[in-house]
Structure formats: C-alpha cells, structure tokens
Design an enzyme around this catalytic site. Sequence first.
Site, PDB file in Angstrom:
ATOM      1  N   ASN A  11       0.683  -1.369  -0.334  1.00  0.00           N
ATOM      2  CA  ASN A  11      -0.234   0.112   0.163  1.00  0.00           C
ATOM      3  C   ASN A  11       0.788   1.125   0.415  1.00  0.00           C
ATOM      4  OD1 ASN A  11      -1.758   1.861  -0.014  1.00  0.00           O
ATOM      5  ND2 ASN A  11      -2.515   1.004   2.563  1.00  0.00           N
ATOM      6  N   LYS A  13      -0.260   4.411  -0.407  1.00  0.00           N
ATOM      7  CA  LYS A  13      -0.925   5.396   0.187  1.00  0.00           C
ATOM      8  C   LYS A  13      -0.558   7.261  -0.985  1.00  0.00           C
ATOM      9  CE  LYS A  13      -0.666   3.014   5.018  1.00  0.00           C
ATOM     10  NZ  LYS A  13      -0.834   2.871   6.273  1.00  0.00           N
ATOM     11  N   HIS A  95     -10.457   1.368   3.925  1.00  0.00           N
ATOM     12  CA  HIS A  95      -8.907   1.440   4.435  1.00  0.00           C
ATOM     13  C   HIS A  95      -9.266   2.209   5.543  1.00  0.00           C
ATOM     14  CE1 HIS A  95      -4.843   1.990   5.477  1.00  0.00           C
ATOM     15  NE2 HIS A  95      -4.858   0.721   5.452  1.00  0.00           N
ATOM     16  N   GLU A  97      -7.910   4.734   6.501  1.00  0.00           N
ATOM     17  CA  GLU A  97      -7.072   6.141   6.789  1.00  0.00           C
ATOM     18  C   GLU A  97      -8.590   6.488   6.183  1.00  0.00           C
ATOM     19  OE1 GLU A  97      -3.399   4.894   4.769  1.00  0.00           O
ATOM     20  OE2 GLU A  97      -2.401   4.823   6.943  1.00  0.00           O
ATOM     21  N   GLU A 167      -7.131  -5.581   8.974  1.00  0.00           N
ATOM     22  CA  GLU A 167      -5.619  -4.342   9.663  1.00  0.00           C
ATOM     23  C   GLU A 167      -6.725  -4.099  11.381  1.00  0.00           C
ATOM     24  OE1 GLU A 167      -3.513  -3.163   5.779  1.00  0.00           O
ATOM     25  OE2 GLU A 167      -4.962  -2.168   6.054  1.00  0.00           O
ATOM     26  N   GLY A 173       0.731   1.884  11.282  1.00  0.00           N
ATOM     27  CA  GLY A 173       2.407   2.582  10.460  1.00  0.00           C
ATOM     28  C   GLY A 173       2.367   2.980  12.131  1.00  0.00           C
ATOM     29  N   SER A 213       2.021  -2.692   9.844  1.00  0.00           N
ATOM     30  CA  SER A 213       3.449  -3.225  10.495  1.00  0.00           C
ATOM     31  C   SER A 213       4.020  -3.839  10.121  1.00  0.00           C
ATOM     32  CB  SER A 213       3.916  -1.965  12.109  1.00  0.00           C
ATOM     33  OG  SER A 213       3.552  -1.469  12.985  1.00  0.00           O
TER      34      SER A 213
END
Length: 265
Positions: A11, A13, A95, A97, A167, A173, A213
């Site tokens: 990903n 991003k 996702h 985010e 996730e 992150g 991570s």
Amino acid sequence: MSGHKKIIIGNWKMHFTVKQAAAFATKFISKSVPADVLVGVTPNCLALSEVSGVLSKSAINVVSQNAYYEDEGAFTGEVSMPMLRGLADFVLVGHSERRHILRESNDYTREKCAAAFRSGIVPILCVGETLVERQNYHTNQVLNDQLSVGLADLTTEEVSKMIIAYEPVWAIGTGEYARPEDVEKAVAKIRAEVTSLYGAIAGASVKVLYGGSVTRENARSYLEINGIDGLFVGGASLSVANFLANSRNCRVSLVLKLNKKKKEA
Ligand code: 13P
C-alpha cells in the site's frame, strides 16, 4: 483459503509522484519477483495509468487506492469504478485511513464493494478495530458490523472471489504489531462471519490478509498463521528491496507449507 497462492499487496498510500511510481514499477519487475505469489502495488490515481502500462507485460497486479460508488455523474473530484477498467485489477475499500480520517462509513463500503464488482474489479475490503474498541473487547463486534454491512449487497460468488484485509487500526503505521495469535483469532472470526453470511464455500474461499506494521523481519510469523493468505504492507512496501524481500517471504512460507503437507500425507 490458506494453501492457495500467497498474496502480497504493497500500500503506497499518498507517496510517490507519477515518475517515482513508474520508476519503482520498472525497477521492481527487473528483479526476480516470485511467480507463485500474487503481488500487487497501489499507485495513487494519478499514477495508475503509467504504472499499469509499465506492469502490463508482468504478472504484477495493479490495485487502485480508491474509487467512488456511482458509475458517473456530478461528483467533483471523484474517480469511478468504470474509469478503473483496464487500469486496475483490485480496488481498496474501507481502508482505516479512509474510515477514520475521511469518515467513510460501513454503508459507503457496501456501495463501493458492489460498484467494484459491477465494473469487474475485485474489492479488497479492509476491516479492523481501533485501540479503544480493542481495550473494550469490541473487536468481534466491529468485525461483524464491518463485514455484515460491507458485504451485504454481494452475491456468494462475489464474496468467494474477494479479499478481506484484517488491519487493526492501532497497528497501522505505528510500529506496534499485533501478536500472531491475536491475528489468528481475528482471521478465524472473519472466516466464521463470512461463513454465517454466505456459507461454508465462501468462508473458505475468501482470501484474508493481515496488515499493520509488517516488516521483512516479522512477515513470516504472520504467513504461518492458520487461514491467512498473505500480507498487506504499508511502510515496508515503499522500498523495492523491502517489498521484494516480503514477496520472497511469501514464497518461502508457501514452499515450507507445501513441504509440510507432503510430509504429513
Ligand atoms: P503499515 O505497514 O505502514 O503499518 O501500513 C499498513 C497498511 O495500512 C496497509 O494497508
């Protein structure tokens, strides 16, 4: 289902200009990427066309980071699923985010999964709990809600073909990574929920990835989890060397599993 071709998606991003994304793709395919692993990269929408061109003769899949659920119309700033045809094989939906920073709801993910299939693009539905939800023992409830709403407009055949990425939000992150035994429980929960909604074949066929991570060092501990099909990698997919190492980890774990099965037979 575990035992199938392993999957690794990087990903990217909001990283890489068009030029940088194309350069990554060019360098990546010049290396020996394992052919028995399904590998995907996720350029931003500006870079999709360029990267898709670079990868067109390779087996690497292109994943769109996003698309809107209406096919066309007055939706300033959005890109539709039909616009992705011929450029992307998969599209990310839900996702964390987008859920938590851009306020995408479960209903939105439901519309997007259905829109993706209408355009022949396979959705990768991301699910996972926040730290507070985890601390309050709400992980299973969150997974139930995200799956029961997100998948609600799909057929059994569609669900069987798609990818679900577990996730946990607190592990994205942050360098905090989930313990493999906890991921195993979440993966089992996801398959059980899909089974209760769409039956045993869908529950076994849907592909389940772990993301949060993941590094080249910890990748194998996740790949050995029962029922897992692969990895969804953020930060560690931004360097060709790291992403290649992770792709090879998928291959190694596949070979180890096959050998183990042969011995058991
Ligand atoms: P990190 O690997 O950087 O934690 O990101 C994971 C992720 O968001 C994959 O979609």
